[in-house]
Design an enzyme around this catalytic site. Sequence first.
Site, PDB file in Angstrom:
ATOM      1  N   TYR A  61       0.842  -1.210   0.000  1.00 11.55           N
ATOM      2  CA  TYR A  61       0.000   0.000   0.000  1.00 11.55           C
ATOM      3  C   TYR A  61       0.874   1.256   0.000  1.00 11.55           C
ATOM      4  O   TYR A  61       0.656   2.187  -0.780  1.00 11.55           O
ATOM      5  CB  TYR A  61      -0.884  -0.066   1.244  1.00 11.55           C
ATOM      6  CG  TYR A  61      -1.830   1.073   1.469  1.00 11.55           C
ATOM      7  CD1 TYR A  61      -3.056   1.124   0.809  1.00 11.55           C
ATOM      8  CD2 TYR A  61      -1.528   2.087   2.377  1.00 11.55           C
ATOM      9  CE1 TYR A  61      -3.947   2.166   1.042  1.00 11.55           C
ATOM     10  CE2 TYR A  61      -2.408   3.123   2.615  1.00 11.55           C
ATOM     11  CZ  TYR A  61      -3.623   3.158   1.949  1.00 11.55           C
ATOM     12  OH  TYR A  61      -4.503   4.188   2.188  1.00 11.55           O
ATOM     13  N   LYS A  71       1.126   4.127  -2.822  1.00 11.11           N
ATOM     14  CA  LYS A  71       0.759   5.505  -2.507  1.00 11.11           C
ATOM     15  C   LYS A  71       1.908   6.468  -2.827  1.00 11.11           C
ATOM     16  O   LYS A  71       1.669   7.617  -3.212  1.00 11.11           O
ATOM     17  CB  LYS A  71       0.348   5.630  -1.039  1.00 11.11           C
ATOM     18  CG  LYS A  71      -0.990   4.925  -0.719  1.00 11.11           C
ATOM     19  CD  LYS A  71      -2.105   5.380  -1.634  1.00 11.11           C
ATOM     20  CE  LYS A  71      -3.491   5.100  -1.094  1.00 11.11           C
ATOM     21  NZ  LYS A  71      -4.536   5.406  -2.105  1.00 11.11           N
TER      22      LYS A  71
HETATM   23  N1  LIG Z   1     -10.017   6.544   5.155  1.00 15.85           N
HETATM   24  C1  LIG Z   1      -8.827   7.060   5.433  1.00 15.85           C
HETATM   25  O1  LIG Z   1      -8.571   7.593   6.520  1.00 15.85           O
HETATM   26  C2  LIG Z   1      -7.742   7.016   4.385  1.00 15.85           C
HETATM   27  C3  LIG Z   1      -6.420   7.344   4.762  1.00 15.85           C
HETATM   28  C4  LIG Z   1      -5.435   7.383   3.794  1.00 15.85           C
HETATM   29  C5  LIG Z   1      -5.760   7.097   2.477  1.00 15.85           C
HETATM   30  N2  LIG Z   1      -7.041   6.749   2.136  1.00 15.85           N
HETATM   31  C6  LIG Z   1      -7.328   6.445   0.730  1.00 15.85           C
HETATM   32  O2  LIG Z   1      -8.554   7.055   0.349  1.00 15.85           O
HETATM   33  C7  LIG Z   1      -9.203   6.217  -0.613  1.00 15.85           C
HETATM   34  C8  LIG Z   1     -10.639   5.880  -0.160  1.00 15.85           C
HETATM   35  O3  LIG Z   1     -10.582   5.150   1.031  1.00 15.85           O
HETATM   36  P1  LIG Z   1     -11.884   4.799   1.897  1.00 15.85           P
HETATM   37  O4  LIG Z   1     -11.436   4.875   3.291  1.00 15.85           O
HETATM   38  O5  LIG Z   1     -13.037   5.598   1.438  1.00 15.85           O
HETATM   39  O6  LIG Z   1     -12.075   3.242   1.510  1.00 15.85           O
HETATM   40  P2  LIG Z   1     -13.395   2.339   1.292  1.00 15.85           P
HETATM   41  O7  LIG Z   1     -12.956   0.938   1.446  1.00 15.85           O
HETATM   42  O8  LIG Z   1     -14.511   2.860   2.146  1.00 15.85           O
HETATM   43  O9  LIG Z   1     -13.790   2.607  -0.236  1.00 15.85           O
HETATM   44  C9  LIG Z   1     -12.975   2.187  -1.309  1.00 15.85           C
HETATM   45  C10 LIG Z   1     -13.884   1.829  -2.468  1.00 15.85           C
HETATM   46  O10 LIG Z   1     -13.064   1.458  -3.596  1.00 15.85           O
HETATM   47  C11 LIG Z   1     -13.734   0.412  -4.290  1.00 15.85           C
HETATM   48  N3  LIG Z   1     -12.786  -0.348  -5.116  1.00 15.85           N
HETATM   49  C12 LIG Z   1     -11.816  -1.183  -4.692  1.00 15.85           C
HETATM   50  N4  LIG Z   1     -11.172  -1.746  -5.735  1.00 15.85           N
HETATM   51  C13 LIG Z   1     -11.737  -1.227  -6.856  1.00 15.85           C
HETATM   52  C14 LIG Z   1     -11.485  -1.403  -8.248  1.00 15.85           C
HETATM   53  N5  LIG Z   1     -10.529  -2.232  -8.688  1.00 15.85           N
HETATM   54  N6  LIG Z   1     -12.251  -0.704  -9.133  1.00 15.85           N
HETATM   55  C15 LIG Z   1     -13.221   0.152  -8.706  1.00 15.85           C
HETATM   56  N7  LIG Z   1     -13.501   0.335  -7.392  1.00 15.85           N
HETATM   57  C16 LIG Z   1     -12.762  -0.338  -6.484  1.00 15.85           C
HETATM   58  C17 LIG Z   1     -14.353  -0.438  -3.185  1.00 15.85           C
HETATM   59  O11 LIG Z   1     -15.412  -1.243  -3.668  1.00 15.85           O
HETATM   60  C18 LIG Z   1     -14.810   0.628  -2.181  1.00 15.85           C
HETATM   61  O12 LIG Z   1     -16.168   0.978  -2.366  1.00 15.85           O
HETATM   62  C19 LIG Z   1      -8.311   4.991  -0.806  1.00 15.85           C
HETATM   63  O13 LIG Z   1      -7.474   5.166  -1.924  1.00 15.85           O
HETATM   64  C20 LIG Z   1      -7.501   4.967   0.469  1.00 15.85           C
HETATM   65  O14 LIG Z   1      -6.281   4.303   0.296  1.00 15.85           O
HETATM   66  C21 LIG Z   1      -8.037   6.686   3.070  1.00 15.85           C
END
Ligand SMILES: NC(=O)c1ccc[n+]([C@@H]2O[C@H](COP(=O)([O-])OP(=O)(O)OC[C@H]3O[C@@H](n4cnc5c(N)ncnc54)[C@H](O)[C@@H]3O)[C@@H](O)[C@H]2O)c1
Length: 304
Positions: free
Chosen positions: A164, A168
């Site tokens: 990951y 990133k």
């Molecule tokens: N939530 C946090 O605090 C946080 C922190 C750092 C980074 N991020 C990043 O923010 C982004 C969103 O995270 P989140 O927390 O909302 O996650 P989440 O798991 O709630 O949502 C991610 C979505 O991506 C979809 N997905 C996964 N693989 C896919 C693919 N191949 N094609 C299309 N859709 C796909 C999933 O079905 C899911 O609905 C991610 O890239 C994550 O790495 C989040």
Amino acid sequence: MGNFLAGKAVAVTGAGRGIGRAVARAAAAEGAKVVVNDYGVSMDGTSPTSEVAEAVVKEIEAAGGEAIAVADDISTMAGGQRVVDAALTSYGRIDGVVCVAGILRERMLFNMSEEEWDPVVATHLKGTFTLFRAASAVMRKQRAGTLIGFTSGNHQGSVSQANYSAAKGGIISLVRSAALGLHKYGVTANAVAPVARTRMSANVPMELKEIGEPEDVAALVVYLLSDAAREQGVTGQVYTIAGPKIAVWAQPRELRSAYGEGTWTPERIAEFLPGSVGVDPMPMLAQLQAMEEAARGGDRPNAR
Ligand SMILES: NC(=O)c1ccc[n+]([C@@H]2O[C@H](COP(=O)([O-])OP(=O)(O)OC[C@H]3O[C@@H](n4cnc5c(N)ncnc54)[C@H](O)[C@@H]3O)[C@@H](O)[C@H]2O)c1
């Protein structure tokens, strides 16, 4: 409804849940026509379903907005292309792409398998490339457009998510490359490192001191997609938003340099380097050591 994005067509990947869903809803509420992409997978990327993307389209329509669902896997070239083509077919243009889709397969580096590495890098890094590639070809001709990648504070390094973290870090370099390569065509590219309450952050094995809601992140993304950000020349940036905090990350640069004379040998470097350029202490390592210390004292570790 506001009109920050009136007349724009925007595609959001991973828009069925968490941050992507909030971005899609906020963009639609600000007047954008939205392609809601989500493969509808579990957090490790398995068991796809189209219902997740379709449900968000219904939410947007119920609120008076316009959206279409594309339940493709954006880690494939064809999937990324279909998301962009859907915007072109339905709305005749693509003004912004926001690559939010992501999965996790956590494992210590020394135990990580190819099946844990490849899909994580493919979803995050290649899944940003597939959209940027397809959209930038159109935006270059339009002479306008906005590309947004999603990174993480974890790009600095991660104990148990090397896959990951590497993806990133790659997204930041991809965003900066897009900002450089597309500048003369009027296309901007930025990255967001969010901290927000979602199923993914619920999986972090420690308490996050600074955390907000997906809607906070969505507000930043709407701004980055808007003409206001474009007019303010915002490109090649990495922003964090965590509840009330908003931060910009430093551009990578040489910290210190020194020049030797003659030919370098390992012995000469061993003598010269410590007193000249030295090391740059790693904040993540200091934080890790503090957490290990706290854990030894019986506390639940805190991050950030
Ligand atoms: N939530 C946090 O605090 C946080 C922190 C750092 C980074 N991020 C990043 O923010 C982004 C969103 O995270 P989140 O927390 O909302 O996650 P989440 O798991 O709630 O949502 C991610 C979505 O991506 C979809 N997905 C996964 N693989 C896919 C693919 N191949 N094609 C299309 N859709 C796909 C999933 O079905 C899911 O609905 C991610 O890239 C994550 O790495 C989040």
